[in-house]
Design an enzyme around this catalytic site. Structure first.
Site, PDB file in Angstrom:
ATOM      1  N   SER A   1       0.835  -1.212   0.000  1.00 33.95           N
ATOM      2  CA  SER A   1       0.000   0.000   0.000  1.00 33.95           C
ATOM      3  C   SER A   1       0.870   1.262   0.000  1.00 33.95           C
ATOM      4  O   SER A   1       0.490   2.286  -0.578  1.00 33.95           O
ATOM      5  CB  SER A   1      -0.977   0.002   1.176  1.00 33.95           C
ATOM      6  OG  SER A   1      -0.303   0.111   2.394  1.00 33.95           O
ATOM      7  N   ASN A   2       2.034   1.187   0.619  1.00 32.52           N
ATOM      8  CA  ASN A   2       2.942   2.348   0.554  1.00 32.52           C
ATOM      9  C   ASN A   2       3.507   2.516  -0.847  1.00 32.52           C
ATOM     10  O   ASN A   2       3.655   3.647  -1.332  1.00 32.52           O
ATOM     11  CB  ASN A   2       4.071   2.206   1.585  1.00 32.52           C
ATOM     12  CG  ASN A   2       3.607   2.598   2.967  1.00 32.52           C
ATOM     13  OD1 ASN A   2       3.463   3.774   3.272  1.00 32.52           O
ATOM     14  ND2 ASN A   2       3.341   1.601   3.814  1.00 32.52           N
TER      15      ASN A   2
ATOM     16  N   MET B   1      10.682  -6.896   4.282  1.00 29.51           N
ATOM     17  CA  MET B   1      10.914  -7.568   5.561  1.00 29.51           C
ATOM     18  C   MET B   1      12.222  -8.374   5.584  1.00 29.51           C
ATOM     19  O   MET B   1      12.251  -9.507   6.067  1.00 29.51           O
ATOM     20  CB  MET B   1       9.724  -8.475   5.892  1.00 29.51           C
ATOM     21  CG  MET B   1       8.398  -7.751   5.958  1.00 29.51           C
ATOM     22  SD  MET B   1       8.403  -6.411   7.160  1.00 29.51           S
ATOM     23  CE  MET B   1       8.292  -7.369   8.670  1.00 29.51           C
TER      24      MET B   1
ATOM     25  N   ILE C   1      16.464  -8.085   6.510  1.00 34.52           N
ATOM     26  CA  ILE C   1      17.572  -7.286   7.034  1.00 34.52           C
ATOM     27  C   ILE C   1      18.656  -7.266   5.955  1.00 34.52           C
ATOM     28  O   ILE C   1      19.028  -8.314   5.405  1.00 34.52           O
ATOM     29  CB  ILE C   1      18.096  -7.899   8.341  1.00 34.52           C
ATOM     30  CG1 ILE C   1      17.017  -7.766   9.418  1.00 34.52           C
ATOM     31  CG2 ILE C   1      19.393  -7.220   8.774  1.00 34.52           C
ATOM     32  CD1 ILE C   1      17.345  -8.486  10.712  1.00 34.52           C
TER      33      ILE C   1
ATOM     34  N   ASN D   1      13.473   4.145   4.405  1.00 29.18           N
ATOM     35  CA  ASN D   1      12.588   3.085   4.892  1.00 29.18           C
ATOM     36  C   ASN D   1      11.432   3.739   5.631  1.00 29.18           C
ATOM     37  O   ASN D   1      11.534   4.872   6.096  1.00 29.18           O
ATOM     38  CB  ASN D   1      13.358   2.162   5.840  1.00 29.18           C
ATOM     39  CG  ASN D   1      12.497   1.025   6.361  1.00 29.18           C
ATOM     40  OD1 ASN D   1      11.723   0.422   5.613  1.00 29.18           O
ATOM     41  ND2 ASN D   1      12.609   0.723   7.652  1.00 29.18           N
TER      42      ASN D   1
ATOM     43  N   HIS E   1       8.900   2.949   8.916  1.00 33.74           N
ATOM     44  CA  HIS E   1       8.746   2.061  10.068  1.00 33.74           C
ATOM     45  C   HIS E   1       7.510   2.497  10.854  1.00 33.74           C
ATOM     46  O   HIS E   1       7.315   3.695  11.096  1.00 33.74           O
ATOM     47  CB  HIS E   1       9.995   2.141  10.954  1.00 33.74           C
ATOM     48  CG  HIS E   1       9.891   1.269  12.159  1.00 33.74           C
ATOM     49  ND1 HIS E   1      10.051  -0.100  12.095  1.00 33.74           N
ATOM     50  CD2 HIS E   1       9.596   1.555  13.452  1.00 33.74           C
ATOM     51  CE1 HIS E   1       9.875  -0.618  13.292  1.00 33.74           C
ATOM     52  NE2 HIS E   1       9.593   0.363  14.138  1.00 33.74           N
TER      53      HIS E   1
ATOM     54  N   SER F   1       7.459   6.500  10.933  1.00 31.70           N
ATOM     55  CA  SER F   1       8.641   7.320  10.636  1.00 31.70           C
ATOM     56  C   SER F   1       9.241   6.917   9.306  1.00 31.70           C
ATOM     57  O   SER F   1       9.399   5.730   9.027  1.00 31.70           O
ATOM     58  CB  SER F   1       9.722   7.111  11.718  1.00 31.70           C
ATOM     59  OG  SER F   1       9.203   7.259  13.016  1.00 31.70           O
TER      60      SER F   1
ATOM     61  N   THR G   1      20.481   2.946   7.779  1.00 37.27           N
ATOM     62  CA  THR G   1      21.870   2.728   8.200  1.00 37.27           C
ATOM     63  C   THR G   1      21.991   1.254   8.591  1.00 37.27           C
ATOM     64  O   THR G   1      20.967   0.565   8.727  1.00 37.27           O
ATOM     65  CB  THR G   1      22.216   3.627   9.411  1.00 37.27           C
ATOM     66  OG1 THR G   1      21.255   3.393  10.434  1.00 37.27           O
ATOM     67  CG2 THR G   1      22.223   5.099   9.034  1.00 37.27           C
TER      68      THR G   1
ATOM     69  N   ASP H   1      16.410  -0.069  12.025  1.00 40.80           N
ATOM     70  CA  ASP H   1      15.480   0.987  12.470  1.00 40.80           C
ATOM     71  C   ASP H   1      16.186   2.111  13.238  1.00 40.80           C
ATOM     72  O   ASP H   1      15.607   2.719  14.145  1.00 40.80           O
ATOM     73  CB  ASP H   1      14.359   0.399  13.348  1.00 40.80           C
ATOM     74  CG  ASP H   1      13.559  -0.667  12.626  1.00 40.80           C
ATOM     75  OD1 ASP H   1      13.467  -0.608  11.393  1.00 40.80           O
ATOM     76  OD2 ASP H   1      13.022  -1.563  13.314  1.00 40.80           O
TER      77      ASP H   1
END
Ligand code: GRF
Length: 226
Positions: A23-24, A100, A102, A117, A119, A146, A151, A155
């Site tokens: 959706s984003n 999802m 890392i 990103n 969050h 946010s 980095t 998060d």
């Protein structure tokens, strides 16, 4: 043939990385188009073959690729393939939107200052998963989402925008999730716009917007301001 006026060089070449509903991604696609932003979403990549966001990309005429992490021996190999795909499409900036996985340090460092990103919390509060549930459990007065530069620490990157709402006594994790999503769909497109128009940059750990330093909380958007 001569390139179209305003084409290619002065347009930002972007990729959006997803794992799910997207959706984003949709909010970003819609805003890029509606606001005629100088940004080409060259590619959408999902590590999950069943992600609905892939369908959203195809409907928008954007190339969509699956990079299934289960087919790789480890994170390094996955990230190397991902970087190769992004290079092949000439991608300059990366927007993580519900991705999802890392990412490894070398991958993140490659895109330093060029990767955002979103969050679902008011960072630095509530890093990690299950944030809506935790916001209620912990009796938070405020919650939100946010957008931050990425980095190597999860998060932890410098915050660009925070969308904030007041938790209501009758909120459930589900209602909070819906309210936070609506905020996300306002703040991520805004951050993309700032990137595309050259207004936003990272200087060390400092976020700079229009040559002014943003506070560590970033630019604030309130739910009631919509
Ligand atoms: C969003 O809540 C985002 O904050 C988190 O994952 C969710 C993705 O939702 N990182 P969608 O796939 O964009 O609908």
């Amino acid at each position: 043939m001569a390139p179209e006026a305003g084409a290619a060089k002065d347009r930002l070449a972007a990729a959006v990385l997803i794992s799910g509903n997207g959706s984003n991604l949709q909010a970003i696609i819609d805003h890029v188009r509606a606001a005629h932003l100088p940004c080409d979403i060259r590619l959408v990549v999902s590590n999950e073959p069943a992600a609905f966001g892939l369908e959203r990309a195809r409907r928008a005429g954007i190339p969509a690729e699956v990079l299934d992490h289960r087919r790789f021996p480890g994170r390094e190999a996955f990230d190397e393939s991902l970087a190769a795909i992004l290079d092949r499409h000439g991608v300059e900036v990366v927007f993580l939107a519900g991705f999802m996985r890392i990412l490894t340090r070398p991958f993140v460092e490659r895109y330093e200052g060029r990767m955002l990103n979103i969050h679902p919390s008011l960072l630095p509060d509530l890093k990690g998963l299950d944030t809506h549930h935790r916001a209620i459990e912990e009796g938070r007065e405020f919650h939100g989402a946010s957008v931050h530069f990425v980095t190597p620490e999860l998060d932890d990157g410098p915050v660009v925008i925070r969308g904030r709402l007041e938790v209501r006594p009758d909120d459930t994790p589900e209602s909070l999730e819906q309210r936070v999503h609506r905020l996300e769909h306002r703040i991520y497109p805004l951050a993309v716009e700032w990137m595309a128009t050259g207004r936003l940059r990272l200087d060390g750990r400092t976020v700079v917007l229009d040559d002014a330093t943003l506070s560590p909380e970033g630019y604030e958007v309130l739910e009631e301001d919509s």
